[in-house]
Scaffold this motif. Structure first.
Motif, PDB file in Angstrom:
ATOM      1  N   ALA A 197     -46.829  51.330  55.254  1.00 31.48           N
ATOM      2  CA  ALA A 197     -45.508  50.684  55.303  1.00 31.48           C
ATOM      3  C   ALA A 197     -44.370  51.660  55.005  1.00 31.48           C
ATOM      4  N   GLY A 198     -44.703  52.894  54.621  1.00 30.13           N
ATOM      5  CA  GLY A 198     -43.672  53.896  54.354  1.00 30.13           C
ATOM      6  C   GLY A 198     -42.931  53.623  53.052  1.00 30.13           C
ATOM      7  N   GLY A 199     -41.772  54.262  52.910  1.00 32.46           N
ATOM      8  CA  GLY A 199     -40.960  54.110  51.705  1.00 32.46           C
ATOM      9  C   GLY A 199     -40.026  52.914  51.810  1.00 32.46           C
ATOM     10  N   HIS A 200     -39.139  52.791  50.833  1.00 31.82           N
ATOM     11  CA  HIS A 200     -38.179  51.685  50.813  1.00 31.82           C
ATOM     12  C   HIS A 200     -37.243  51.781  52.016  1.00 31.82           C
ATOM     13  N   PHE A 201     -36.928  50.630  52.617  1.00 27.02           N
ATOM     14  CA  PHE A 201     -36.014  50.613  53.754  1.00 27.02           C
ATOM     15  C   PHE A 201     -34.626  51.017  53.264  1.00 27.02           C
ATOM     16  N   ASN A 202     -34.102  52.101  53.850  1.00 23.83           N
ATOM     17  CA  ASN A 202     -32.892  52.729  53.309  1.00 23.83           C
ATOM     18  C   ASN A 202     -32.027  53.279  54.439  1.00 23.83           C
ATOM     19  N   PRO A 203     -31.497  52.412  55.303  1.00 23.60           N
ATOM     20  CA  PRO A 203     -30.766  52.892  56.485  1.00 23.60           C
ATOM     21  C   PRO A 203     -29.455  53.594  56.157  1.00 23.60           C
ATOM     22  N   TYR A 204     -28.902  53.393  54.956  1.00 26.02           N
ATOM     23  CA  TYR A 204     -27.612  54.007  54.617  1.00 26.02           C
ATOM     24  C   TYR A 204     -27.746  55.238  53.729  1.00 26.02           C
ATOM     25  N   ILE A 233     -28.795  42.955  52.291  1.00 26.22           N
ATOM     26  CA  ILE A 233     -29.768  42.776  53.377  1.00 26.22           C
ATOM     27  C   ILE A 233     -29.076  42.321  54.659  1.00 26.22           C
ATOM     28  N   GLU A 234     -29.504  42.871  55.796  1.00 25.99           N
ATOM     29  CA  GLU A 234     -28.978  42.470  57.099  1.00 25.99           C
ATOM     30  C   GLU A 234     -30.090  41.851  57.935  1.00 25.99           C
ATOM     31  N   LEU A 235     -29.835  40.649  58.436  1.00 30.00           N
ATOM     32  CA  LEU A 235     -30.847  39.946  59.223  1.00 30.00           C
ATOM     33  C   LEU A 235     -30.928  40.481  60.640  1.00 30.00           C
ATOM     34  N   ASP A 236     -29.772  40.879  61.193  1.00 32.78           N
ATOM     35  CA  ASP A 236     -29.764  41.334  62.579  1.00 32.78           C
ATOM     36  C   ASP A 236     -28.864  42.550  62.731  1.00 32.78           C
ATOM     37  N   GLY A 237     -28.704  43.005  63.947  1.00 32.68           N
ATOM     38  CA  GLY A 237     -27.914  44.206  64.191  1.00 32.68           C
ATOM     39  C   GLY A 237     -28.756  45.463  64.077  1.00 32.68           C
ATOM     40  N   GLU A 238     -28.068  46.593  64.072  1.00 35.66           N
ATOM     41  CA  GLU A 238     -28.728  47.895  64.127  1.00 35.66           C
ATOM     42  C   GLU A 238     -29.701  48.108  62.975  1.00 35.66           C
ATOM     43  N   PHE A 239     -29.337  47.592  61.793  1.00 37.55           N
ATOM     44  CA  PHE A 239     -30.171  47.832  60.603  1.00 37.55           C
ATOM     45  C   PHE A 239     -30.881  46.561  60.140  1.00 37.55           C
ATOM     46  N   SER A 240     -31.249  45.733  61.088  1.00 35.81           N
ATOM     47  CA  SER A 240     -31.975  44.501  60.766  1.00 35.81           C
ATOM     48  C   SER A 240     -33.284  44.806  60.051  1.00 35.81           C
ATOM     49  N   ILE A 241     -33.647  43.901  59.133  1.00 33.65           N
ATOM     50  CA  ILE A 241     -34.936  44.043  58.447  1.00 33.65           C
ATOM     51  C   ILE A 241     -36.095  43.488  59.281  1.00 33.65           C
ATOM     52  N   VAL A 242     -35.792  42.931  60.456  1.00 31.09           N
ATOM     53  CA  VAL A 242     -36.860  42.430  61.334  1.00 31.09           C
ATOM     54  C   VAL A 242     -37.820  43.557  61.692  1.00 31.09           C
ATOM     55  N   GLY A 243     -39.098  43.277  61.603  1.00 28.39           N
ATOM     56  CA  GLY A 243     -40.101  44.271  61.994  1.00 28.39           C
ATOM     57  C   GLY A 243     -40.432  45.264  60.898  1.00 28.39           C
TER      58      GLY A 243
END
Ligand code: CU
Ligand code: ZN
Length: 185
Positions: free
Chosen positions: A95-102, A139-149
């Motif tokens: 699952a990799g590391g923490h989701f950190n798009p910023y 948390i962002e549900l949609d858009g470029e940095f969505s947590i989907v997937g």
């Protein structure tokens, strides 16, 4: 004569192919909008941790609701969204590391600068069950940095909300991929 017939047939096929192409629907240009996402947590090898986490739109924020069981008695367990929706490894390291798009430091859910995936800790009761219900502004549900997937991971140890980049939360007890859920009113 035969050559002319073949030419006519070829032309007819070409025209019908063009007509078929014109019947294809227009591509969808808008990015999808999700109002509710869900992750079902399954135990990693040798563990019993399982549960359900939902993420639903609450104005500009996201409501996170989790129920997880199969934990130890009255413990704190690091709880994060991880980068990859891949729980295939026995220990969920896939699952990799923490989701950190910023590109932020690791912290807690109430900190301004944090990984998007930093959900803090689950607190288990005397039956090894943890529930959580809070509003998350990052948390962002949609858009470029969505947590989907991506995925939700429950850890063996407490997240200290400081140690970089993991919070020193230890092994991964359970992992679930975040998918699209049917909206509910
Ligand atoms: Cu984690
Ligand atoms: Zn983090």
């Amino acid at each position: 004569m035969l050559k002319r017939i073949v030419t006519l047939i070829t032309l007819a096929l070409f025209i019908s192919a063009c007509e078929e192409q014109q019947e294809l629907p227009e591509p969808v240009e808008d990015v999808p909008v999700y109002d509710r996402l869900i992750a079902v947590i399954h135990p990693t090898e040798g563990n019993d941790t399982q549960g359900v986490v939902t993420f639903s739109r609450e104005g500009d924020d996201v409501r996170v609701v989790a129920t997880v069981d199969g934990l130890d008695e009255e413990g704190l367990h690091g709880f994060h969204i991880h980068q990859y929706g891949d729980c295939s490894a026995e220990d969920a390291t896939s699952a990799g590391g923490h989701f950190n798009p910023y590109g932020m430091p690791h912290a807690g859910p109430t900190d301004d600068e944090r990984h998007m995936g930093d959900l803090g800790n689950l607190v288990s009761d005397e039956n090894g069950i943890a529930t959580l219900d809070y509003i998350d502004p990052v948390i962002e549900l949609d858009g470029e940095f969505s947590i989907v997937g991506r995925s939700v991971v429950v850890h063996a140890q407490q997240d200290d909300l400081e140690t970089q980049p993991t919070g020193d939360a230890g092994a991964r007890l359970g992992c679930g991929v975040i998918g699209i859920a049917e909206p509910v009113d």
